[in-house]
Write an enzyme that holds these catalytic residues in place. Sequence first.
Site, PDB file in Angstrom:
ATOM      1  N   CYS A 347       0.802  -1.226   0.000  1.00  0.00           N
ATOM      2  CA  CYS A 347       0.000   0.000   0.000  1.00  0.00           C
ATOM      3  C   CYS A 347       0.841   1.285   0.000  1.00  0.00           C
ATOM      4  O   CYS A 347       0.673   2.120  -0.884  1.00  0.00           O
ATOM      5  CB  CYS A 347      -0.985   0.027   1.160  1.00  0.00           C
ATOM      6  SG  CYS A 347      -1.478  -1.565   1.792  1.00  0.00           S
ATOM      7  N   ARG A 376       7.133 -10.423   6.200  1.00  0.00           N
ATOM      8  CA  ARG A 376       6.610 -10.106   7.536  1.00  0.00           C
ATOM      9  C   ARG A 376       7.283 -11.021   8.538  1.00  0.00           C
ATOM     10  O   ARG A 376       7.399 -12.230   8.305  1.00  0.00           O
ATOM     11  CB  ARG A 376       5.086 -10.293   7.595  1.00  0.00           C
ATOM     12  CG  ARG A 376       4.362  -9.258   6.772  1.00  0.00           C
ATOM     13  CD  ARG A 376       2.852  -9.364   6.886  1.00  0.00           C
ATOM     14  NE  ARG A 376       2.247  -8.515   5.855  1.00  0.00           N
ATOM     15  CZ  ARG A 376       0.959  -8.497   5.539  1.00  0.00           C
ATOM     16  NH1 ARG A 376       0.122  -9.295   6.196  1.00  0.00           N
ATOM     17  NH2 ARG A 376       0.504  -7.715   4.599  1.00  0.00           N
ATOM     18  N   GLN A 394       1.344 -11.082  -2.879  1.00  0.00           N
ATOM     19  CA  GLN A 394      -0.115 -11.003  -2.954  1.00  0.00           C
ATOM     20  C   GLN A 394      -0.544 -10.602  -4.358  1.00  0.00           C
ATOM     21  O   GLN A 394       0.214  -9.967  -5.079  1.00  0.00           O
ATOM     22  CB  GLN A 394      -0.632  -9.944  -1.971  1.00  0.00           C
ATOM     23  CG  GLN A 394      -0.435 -10.311  -0.516  1.00  0.00           C
ATOM     24  CD  GLN A 394      -0.933  -9.212   0.405  1.00  0.00           C
ATOM     25  OE1 GLN A 394      -0.797  -8.037   0.100  1.00  0.00           O
ATOM     26  NE2 GLN A 394      -1.498  -9.594   1.531  1.00  0.00           N
ATOM     27  N   ASP A 396      -2.140  -8.169  -5.197  1.00  0.00           N
ATOM     28  CA  ASP A 396      -2.555  -6.945  -4.533  1.00  0.00           C
ATOM     29  C   ASP A 396      -2.952  -5.878  -5.547  1.00  0.00           C
ATOM     30  O   ASP A 396      -2.394  -5.820  -6.636  1.00  0.00           O
ATOM     31  CB  ASP A 396      -1.358  -6.440  -3.713  1.00  0.00           C
ATOM     32  CG  ASP A 396      -1.783  -5.557  -2.565  1.00  0.00           C
ATOM     33  OD1 ASP A 396      -2.999  -5.369  -2.393  1.00  0.00           O
ATOM     34  OD2 ASP A 396      -0.897  -5.058  -1.852  1.00  0.00           O
ATOM     35  N   HIS A 398      -4.562  -1.559  -5.534  1.00  0.00           N
ATOM     36  CA  HIS A 398      -5.200  -0.411  -4.885  1.00  0.00           C
ATOM     37  C   HIS A 398      -5.903   0.404  -5.939  1.00  0.00           C
ATOM     38  O   HIS A 398      -5.347   0.651  -7.005  1.00  0.00           O
ATOM     39  CB  HIS A 398      -4.155   0.415  -4.129  1.00  0.00           C
ATOM     40  CG  HIS A 398      -3.563  -0.357  -2.998  1.00  0.00           C
ATOM     41  ND1 HIS A 398      -2.409  -1.092  -3.135  1.00  0.00           N
ATOM     42  CD2 HIS A 398      -4.019  -0.584  -1.737  1.00  0.00           C
ATOM     43  CE1 HIS A 398      -2.157  -1.716  -1.995  1.00  0.00           C
ATOM     44  NE2 HIS A 398      -3.116  -1.436  -1.135  1.00  0.00           N
ATOM     45  N   LYS A 477     -15.431  -2.684   5.193  1.00  0.00           N
ATOM     46  CA  LYS A 477     -14.826  -3.646   4.266  1.00  0.00           C
ATOM     47  C   LYS A 477     -15.752  -4.818   4.011  1.00  0.00           C
ATOM     48  O   LYS A 477     -16.720  -5.036   4.749  1.00  0.00           O
ATOM     49  CB  LYS A 477     -13.493  -4.152   4.820  1.00  0.00           C
ATOM     50  CG  LYS A 477     -13.628  -4.878   6.149  1.00  0.00           C
ATOM     51  CD  LYS A 477     -12.307  -5.486   6.605  1.00  0.00           C
ATOM     52  CE  LYS A 477     -12.483  -6.214   7.919  1.00  0.00           C
ATOM     53  NZ  LYS A 477     -11.319  -6.995   8.306  1.00  0.00           N
ATOM     54  N   HIS A 523      -8.368  -1.053  -0.959  1.00  0.00           N
ATOM     55  CA  HIS A 523      -7.387  -2.137  -0.958  1.00  0.00           C
ATOM     56  C   HIS A 523      -8.160  -3.386  -1.345  1.00  0.00           C
ATOM     57  O   HIS A 523      -9.229  -3.633  -0.807  1.00  0.00           O
ATOM     58  CB  HIS A 523      -6.818  -2.392   0.445  1.00  0.00           C
ATOM     59  CG  HIS A 523      -6.247  -1.201   1.124  1.00  0.00           C
ATOM     60  ND1 HIS A 523      -4.904  -1.014   1.285  1.00  0.00           N
ATOM     61  CD2 HIS A 523      -6.841  -0.142   1.715  1.00  0.00           C
ATOM     62  CE1 HIS A 523      -4.687   0.102   1.948  1.00  0.00           C
ATOM     63  NE2 HIS A 523      -5.855   0.656   2.230  1.00  0.00           N
TER      64      HIS A 523
HETATM   65 ZN   LIG Z   1      -3.341  -2.248   0.692  1.00  0.00          ZN
END
Ligand SMILES: [Zn+2]
Length: 650
Positions: A347, A376, A394, A396, A398, A477, A523
């Site tokens: 992000c 992580r 991910q 991922d 945005h 969410k 997200h």
């Molecule tokens: Zn994010």
Amino acid sequence: MTLPDGSQKQTPAGTTIGDFVKTAIGPGLAKAAVLAKIDGPSGQMQEVDLARALDHDTKLEILTSKQPEALETIRHDAAHIVADAVQRLFPGTQVTIGPSIENGFYYDFDRGTPFSEAELAQIEELANKIVAEDLPFKRTEVSIDDAIKLFEGKGEKFKVEIIHDIVAKGATTLTLYSHGEWVDFCLGPHGPSTGKVGVIKLLSSSAAYWRGDSKNKTLQRIYGTAFFDKKGLDAWQKQREEAEKRDHRRLGKDLDLFHFHPFSPGAAFWTPKGTAIYTQLSAYMRALALGNGYVEIKTPLLYNKGLWEISGHWGKYKENMFLVEDSEAKAAGDEDPHHYSLKPMNCPSHHLYYGFKKQSYRDLPMRLHTQDVLHRNEAAGALGGLTRVRQFAQDDAHIYCREDQISEEVAKFVKLLDRVYNAFGLQYTAKFATRPEKRIGDDAMWDRAETALKTALDSLDLAYEAKPGDGAFYGPKIDFDVSDSIGRKWQLGTVQLDYAAPERFDLTYVGEDGKDHRPVVLHRAIYGSFERFIAILIEHFAGAFPVWLAPIQVAVVTVTDRVNEHAKTVVDRLAAAGVRVSFDDGNGMMKAKIRDASLQKIPYTIVLGDKEVASDQVSIRTFGGGDQQKLETLPFAAFVERLAAESKFP
Ligand SMILES: [Zn+2]
Ligand SMILES: [Zn+2]
């Protein structure tokens, strides 16, 4: 009493809940009832025994075997019963505690030696006899002194120690629960009688420390489970065996997909086969993203703490990040030169990217997709297989958009997610999480945000469960749970509205009015992490992947060594056509090679003999077609065409 349907019924004070249900509602429910919920002192509903006397106006809810709380209750009942059985069989054994846990219960005992298999069988047999005795559970309130006298009299030192702890916390009375001669003190609730626990199954025994502290005495723990009936137990055991067979760590080894090494804990080494699955999933998601208005970018892995200070990670998430030393700062004598960190999520880097240019309303929605590596710092003890790792990626993205675009963007995303989950045969359910107690922004903002998500959900005709208060502090969410082929649930996808990040990163766009405005960030992810998703897919498919995803799509087997040279050209032609193919030209028997391809769960095995060579044909066996299947013979070109069709992204 106010019942769940809103109707009200009266009863004299002192009536037990069980009696009230029998006379005021009906004998059917009275028989099925396990426990009840009434208004508790804190205003929340509180679980109580059916034997509890009603003494105030209250909402009343009756729980039967259909509710998960009831199963949890009989498992705690079972823990008492097992402790009773242990003390009947092995007098002098001291009891400690016995809570219900996910899928069962445990009880910790103080005795010198571990329980043997034979002893566990003996305990299980007696426990089920106590179930058959159908002894009622009785709850009594006693003074602290009486409780201490009772347990001191029995020589139960651990119980006395717990009582002293509870007294120190301000308790003035204790509740005892007994069935037959056996008595324990606990908060309850318990079911009406031992007979409600249909069947008890003991699973294992292991050492455990008193209060979980290795400085304390070693106890012997018995793990078990309980069900309302044998049918429930059988179904659970079957699912457990199936899950063990499908365990991705086991299949990962058997099918040679990935390895782990202690030199890089929680980070997978992918074999060529595992890599094939990974890259197929990655390419599929990339194709979907690019085909749906996303752009793909790559951003750095290593960042100065300045970024994490803006994002808030440095304050709240630092212990989960891998910090990296700044050698110049160290040389200059900085006491804590760890100024850099590997990114734990994409992000903040996307927010920086958004800020490189002055954005206009015409640029929105801007959808940024990234599959970068993330790190992580999960605790070493928590690592396991592909489901808990330290290094992962991910799918991922945005989405930066105006507030009035949220609804459409969310609807588009859910449609994409629906397509992906359907492609894998994963059923899913949605959870809509709304404003939590601790949150940023005013109520008007939350009203707009929640309405936008709800409008999107309603436009999709998608059933969802409301989760009031479960949203993130920065926005509401929607989370998605999938069920795999053996009915287990996994939380995977998510779409989260974020009003905080655009503020923190001072993100703006120039509106039609020529002024600066704040965008909103969404997200979103569908797989979640590739690593965990692959683990779920391995177990969901039990290692037998569909053709487009299979690490090896075709195994080539020859009937005779004479055709090995021809087989090699077949392999080359298949590989040139983009097919993932293997050929074992070793000395083994044809049958063994076919069996091996089947164990590797390869979708197609082609068998080549003189006849096939002469006509440039292939005879194919399909995985799962059984030993007796009739081979299908077709021209090589037709087979390649079929493979191409089945290898297309779904
Ligand atoms: Zn994010
Ligand atoms: Zn209890």
